[in-house]
Motif scaffolding. Structure first.
Motif, PDB file in Angstrom:
ATOM      1  N   HIS A 235       0.853  -1.181   0.000  1.00 40.81           N
ATOM      2  CA  HIS A 235       0.000   0.000   0.000  1.00 40.81           C
ATOM      3  C   HIS A 235       0.895   1.238   0.000  1.00 40.81           C
ATOM      4  O   HIS A 235       1.924   1.262   0.680  1.00 40.81           O
ATOM      5  CB  HIS A 235      -0.904   0.048   1.235  1.00 40.81           C
ATOM      6  CG  HIS A 235      -1.798  -1.145   1.359  1.00 40.81           C
ATOM      7  ND1 HIS A 235      -2.890  -1.353   0.552  1.00 40.81           N
ATOM      8  CD2 HIS A 235      -1.753  -2.211   2.207  1.00 40.81           C
ATOM      9  CE1 HIS A 235      -3.493  -2.478   0.897  1.00 40.81           C
ATOM     10  NE2 HIS A 235      -2.815  -3.031   1.887  1.00 40.81           N
ATOM     11  N   TYR A 237       0.518   5.263   0.748  1.00 35.51           N
ATOM     12  CA  TYR A 237      -0.360   6.292   1.274  1.00 35.51           C
ATOM     13  C   TYR A 237       0.164   7.679   0.906  1.00 35.51           C
ATOM     14  O   TYR A 237       1.368   7.877   0.716  1.00 35.51           O
ATOM     15  CB  TYR A 237      -0.483   6.167   2.798  1.00 35.51           C
ATOM     16  CG  TYR A 237      -1.132   4.883   3.240  1.00 35.51           C
ATOM     17  CD1 TYR A 237      -2.515   4.760   3.257  1.00 35.51           C
ATOM     18  CD2 TYR A 237      -0.364   3.782   3.619  1.00 35.51           C
ATOM     19  CE1 TYR A 237      -3.122   3.574   3.652  1.00 35.51           C
ATOM     20  CE2 TYR A 237      -0.964   2.596   4.017  1.00 35.51           C
ATOM     21  CZ  TYR A 237      -2.344   2.504   4.034  1.00 35.51           C
ATOM     22  OH  TYR A 237      -2.927   1.330   4.417  1.00 35.51           O
ATOM     23  N   ASN A 238      -0.748   8.630   0.837  1.00 35.30           N
ATOM     24  CA  ASN A 238      -0.378  10.008   0.526  1.00 35.30           C
ATOM     25  C   ASN A 238       0.457  10.569   1.673  1.00 35.30           C
ATOM     26  O   ASN A 238      -0.024  10.656   2.811  1.00 35.30           O
ATOM     27  CB  ASN A 238      -1.657  10.841   0.333  1.00 35.30           C
ATOM     28  CG  ASN A 238      -1.362  12.249  -0.149  1.00 35.30           C
ATOM     29  OD1 ASN A 238      -0.359  12.850   0.199  1.00 35.30           O
ATOM     30  ND2 ASN A 238      -2.262  12.782  -0.943  1.00 35.30           N
ATOM     31  N   THR A 241      -1.159  13.704   3.506  1.00 33.46           N
ATOM     32  CA  THR A 241      -2.280  13.389   4.388  1.00 33.46           C
ATOM     33  C   THR A 241      -1.812  12.677   5.651  1.00 33.46           C
ATOM     34  O   THR A 241      -2.239  13.018   6.760  1.00 33.46           O
ATOM     35  CB  THR A 241      -3.296  12.497   3.643  1.00 33.46           C
ATOM     36  OG1 THR A 241      -3.699  13.151   2.443  1.00 33.46           O
ATOM     37  CG2 THR A 241      -4.520  12.245   4.495  1.00 33.46           C
ATOM     38  N   GLU A 242      -0.927  11.695   5.493  1.00 37.10           N
ATOM     39  CA  GLU A 242      -0.476  10.934   6.647  1.00 37.10           C
ATOM     40  C   GLU A 242       0.304  11.800   7.633  1.00 37.10           C
ATOM     41  O   GLU A 242       0.129  11.694   8.849  1.00 37.10           O
ATOM     42  CB  GLU A 242       0.383   9.758   6.182  1.00 37.10           C
ATOM     43  CG  GLU A 242      -0.401   8.669   5.455  1.00 37.10           C
ATOM     44  CD  GLU A 242      -1.476   8.062   6.324  1.00 37.10           C
ATOM     45  OE1 GLU A 242      -1.149   7.500   7.392  1.00 37.10           O
ATOM     46  OE2 GLU A 242      -2.652   8.167   5.952  1.00 37.10           O
TER      47      GLU A 242
END
Length: 276
Positions: A235, A237-238, A241-242
């Motif tokens: 995966h 993730y951005n 954002t994280e």
């Protein structure tokens, strides 16, 4: 969240009840910051403040302009064209929410580079509506068997601006009982650049073979003896954002005196590094 709770109009007299939901959303939807007073003493209000705009005259900054004397305008070259509330209503297009089929095309006629980056929605029948489920399944099967896609006019809410889209089934998994809805550009959105042609190749067969050997050596395919895929995260993730959510959680749990990190912690950045 439901985007459209309406109908898919294949013809003016043939429609299927559908709903649309967001499948892919590229933009990082970070919460909007609210204004707080640092000197608030009332804990029940949490220090929330309200902003009141004040309008000043450009020619006389000390002169305050009443709100009822302030209007809107649009630039036209170097000129500002004033419009009133009635004018703005006339500039809006009256639309009804729904998806209207404009035509059908082979899936090869819609190249992937013209699909706008942003959102991809899924079109599904309402839960418990067996007639809509059967109708959408039949429409989806017909598109898949003919290898067609449908160009559509997509309006999410009443009086929203219409967008151009393409409805397509999942050609890989025939068991999927939904359609993908991707946004297409209008003519004004397309930039038709012309570039100089690449120079003709003058390589010898031996030089071409050497170049192909380099490409093969750099292949990321799995299963090559003695080689592993340099970057294959399960995966991704951005990071924006994280990192934002991590910082927000620390400040919420530890209070205002908590020092936020200057940069993204290594544990969040791990997925963006190639394996050695």
């Amino acid at each position: 969240t439901t985007k459209v709770n309406g109908a898919l109009y294949i013809t003016p007299s043939l429609k299927i009840d559908v709903k649309t939901y967001a499948k892919v959303q590229v933009e990082a939807n970070l919460p909007t910051a609210s204004k707080l007073s640092r000197f608030a003493t009332d804990e029940s209000s949490m220090g929330k403040v309200e902003s009141t705009p004040v309008f000043k005259c450009v020619d006389n900054p000390d002169e305050e302009v009443p709100r009822e004397h302030v209007g809107d305008s649009f630039p036209y070259g170097g000129t500002l064209v004033p419009v009133n509330s009635d004018d703005k209503k006339k500039l809006k297009m009256e639309t009804e929410a729904g998806i209207h089929v404009l035509g059908f095309y082979s899936h090869t006629e819609i190249p992937p580079q013209v699909v706008l980056a942003g959102t991809v929605d899924v079109v599904v029948p309402p839960r418990g509506n067996h007639r809509a489920q059967q109708a959408l399944r039949a429409f989806q099967t017909a598109l898949r068997n003919r290898k067609y896609v449908a160009m559509v006019r997509y309006v999410k809410k009443k009086d929203n601006d219409p967008v151009l889209g393409v409805l397509k089934p999942s050609f890989a998994d025939p068991e999927d009982n939904f359609l993908y809805l991707c946004t297409l550009p209008f003519e004004q959105d397309v930039r038709r650049f012309k570039f100089d042609p690449l120079p003709a190749s003058s390589l010898t067969p031996e030089e071409k073979a050497a170049a192909l050997g380099i490409v093969d050596a750099l292949s990321l395919e799995q299963g090559r003896p003695g080689r592993s895929v340099p970057h294959a995260p399960e995966h991704v993730y951005n990071p924006v954002t994280e990192h934002f959510r991590s910082c927000l959680a620390e400040r919420a749990l530890l209070g205002r005196d908590c020092e936020l990190p200057d940069k993204m912690p290594p544990r969040l950045a791990e997925a963006y590094r190639a394996n050695k």
